[in-house]
Motif scaffolding. Structure first.
Motif, mmCIF file in Angstrom:
data_model
loop_
_atom_site.group_PDB
_atom_site.id
_atom_site.type_symbol
_atom_site.label_atom_id
_atom_site.label_comp_id
_atom_site.label_asym_id
_atom_site.label_seq_id
_atom_site.Cartn_x
_atom_site.Cartn_y
_atom_site.Cartn_z
ATOM 1 N N ARG A 65 6.178 5.830 -0.836
ATOM 2 C CA ARG A 65 6.438 4.866 0.232
ATOM 3 C C ARG A 65 5.448 3.713 0.098
ATOM 4 N N VAL A 66 5.969 2.502 0.169
ATOM 5 C CA VAL A 66 5.140 1.304 0.017
ATOM 6 C C VAL A 66 5.399 0.369 1.186
ATOM 7 N N ALA A 67 4.325 -0.013 1.885
ATOM 8 C CA ALA A 67 4.441 -0.955 2.994
ATOM 9 C C ALA A 67 4.438 -2.376 2.448
ATOM 10 N N LEU A 68 5.357 -3.199 2.925
ATOM 11 C CA LEU A 68 5.428 -4.607 2.530
ATOM 12 C C LEU A 68 4.769 -5.464 3.596
ATOM 13 N N ALA A 69 3.882 -6.336 3.167
ATOM 14 C CA ALA A 69 3.169 -7.203 4.108
ATOM 15 C C ALA A 69 4.128 -8.201 4.749
ATOM 16 N N PRO A 102 -0.468 -12.067 9.330
ATOM 17 C CA PRO A 102 -1.517 -11.555 8.447
ATOM 18 C C PRO A 102 -1.984 -10.174 8.893
ATOM 19 N N GLY A 103 -1.953 -9.235 7.961
ATOM 20 C CA GLY A 103 -2.332 -7.869 8.269
ATOM 21 C C GLY A 103 -1.202 -7.021 8.813
ATOM 22 N N GLY A 104 -0.059 -7.633 9.109
ATOM 23 C CA GLY A 104 1.080 -6.910 9.650
ATOM 24 C C GLY A 104 1.981 -6.360 8.553
ATOM 25 N N VAL A 105 2.813 -5.405 8.920
ATOM 26 C CA VAL A 105 3.754 -4.788 7.989
ATOM 27 C C VAL A 105 5.166 -5.241 8.332
ATOM 28 N N LEU A 106 5.864 -5.752 7.337
ATOM 29 C CA LEU A 106 7.242 -6.193 7.535
ATOM 30 C C LEU A 106 8.201 -5.002 7.564
ATOM 31 N N ARG A 117 12.835 2.565 3.984
ATOM 32 C CA ARG A 117 12.581 3.914 4.453
ATOM 33 C C ARG A 117 13.512 4.227 5.634
ATOM 34 N N GLY A 118 14.189 5.351 5.567
ATOM 35 C CA GLY A 118 15.080 5.748 6.651
ATOM 36 C C GLY A 118 14.309 6.188 7.879
ATOM 37 N N MET A 128 0.837 -1.190 0.000
ATOM 38 C CA MET A 128 0.000 0.000 0.000
ATOM 39 C C MET A 128 0.876 1.245 0.000
ATOM 40 N N ALA A 129 0.572 2.196 -0.889
ATOM 41 C CA ALA A 129 1.371 3.406 -0.993
ATOM 42 C C ALA A 129 0.799 4.509 -0.117
ATOM 43 N N GLU A 130 1.689 5.295 0.459
ATOM 44 C CA GLU A 130 1.298 6.421 1.289
ATOM 45 C C GLU A 130 0.648 7.508 0.449
ATOM 46 N N ASP A 131 -0.248 8.299 1.043
ATOM 47 C CA ASP A 131 -1.048 9.261 0.300
ATOM 48 C C ASP A 131 -0.887 10.673 0.868
#
Length: 261
Positions: free
Chosen positions: A152-156, A161-165, A256-257, A1-4
């Motif tokens: 920025r893209v969150a990786l699952a 499940p449902g968490g961000v790596l 992401r830093g 999911m990309a940040e907006d």
């Protein structure tokens, strides 16, 4: 999911069910007539690709080539182009990516990323370079989402499940993930014809979604050996999650830093 980070007046969004998955578009440009026309052209392109390359349509060019009722030379010209790219991917991946895994012609492992990359190229050429095309979780991010800001893209997290790596960030890049966490061991090892089971997930970033998607699939087959191999693909970086849940990344993987904008 990309940040907006942008407001609704400065963007144009669309979701399309095509090619057996969901494609989403996010243009960080005003919804002008020209931008809407570019978006419509990109969507029409995806449906064309589906008609030509779907392995579920008996009348598609790929299905007809597979059953012997059509020659490649009689198919639309993009078929020969894609099959040549598949040959390149098979050679570069040491046989860990193939358009004939499972004994039948199926270039879909390359087609989805390539189709999304070409859809983005349509938007860029039409004057909407700051755009995102997401094809079932494999994403092409063009330009930047707002002036001075990276995408920025969150990786699952395949273990939660449902968490961000983790989160990746950058400008004008692609990110593709392959693995067994959500769909089970569906990636076949072309060398054995059996499901690959050496990694939970592999994410590849790079300049082109066509190859990021291919290399993510190949990495799942290669397993831990993928980290030595990815160095032979200039511009592409790798993050893997092993069967024990441990994550490993190549030196240039764009995390992401902690003090990023």
């Amino acid at each position: 999911m990309a940040e907006d980070p942008s407001g609704p007046a400065q963007r144009l969004r669309h979701t399309e069910h095509v090619m057996g998955t969901v494609f989403s578009f996010d243009l960080r440009h005003p919804p002008t007539r020209a931008n809407r026309a570019a978006l419509a052209e990109a969507v029409a392109w995806l449906h064309h690709v589906d008609r030509v390359f779907s392995t579920y349509r008996p009348d598609s060019a790929v299905s007809r080539i597979g059953d012997g009722s059509m020659n490649v030379c009689d198919a639309p010209p993009e078929v020969d182009r894609v099959l040549r790219m598949c040959e390149r991917a098979e050679s570069a991946s040491r046989g860990c990516f193939s358009a004939r895994a499972g004994g039948r012609l199926d270039p879909s492992g390359l087609v989805k990323g390539w189709a999304a990359e070409q859809a983005y190229a349509i938007l860029r050429t039409a004057g909407a370079p700051n755009s995102l095309v997401n094809g079932g979780g494999d994403i092409r991010l063009g330009g930047e989402p707002a002036p001075g800001r990276p995408w920025r893209v969150a990786l699952a997290d395949p273990c939660r499940p449902g968490g961000v790596l983790t989160t990746v960030e950058g400008r004008d890049f692609a990110v593709a993930t392959s693995g067994s966490a959500e769909r089970g061991p569906h990636v076949l090892d072309p060398r054995t014809g059996r499901p690959a089971h050496r990694l939970l997930a592999a994410t590849v970033t790079g300049p082109d979604l066509t190859w990021a998607d291919c290399w993510a699939t190949a990495a799942v087959v290669l397993g831990a050996d993928a980290h030595a191999w990815i160095g032979s693909q200039p511009g592409y970086e790798l993050l893997t999650v092993g069967l024990d849940g441990g994550a490993r990344r190549s030196a240039g993987f764009p995390l992401r830093g902690p003090d990023g904008p």
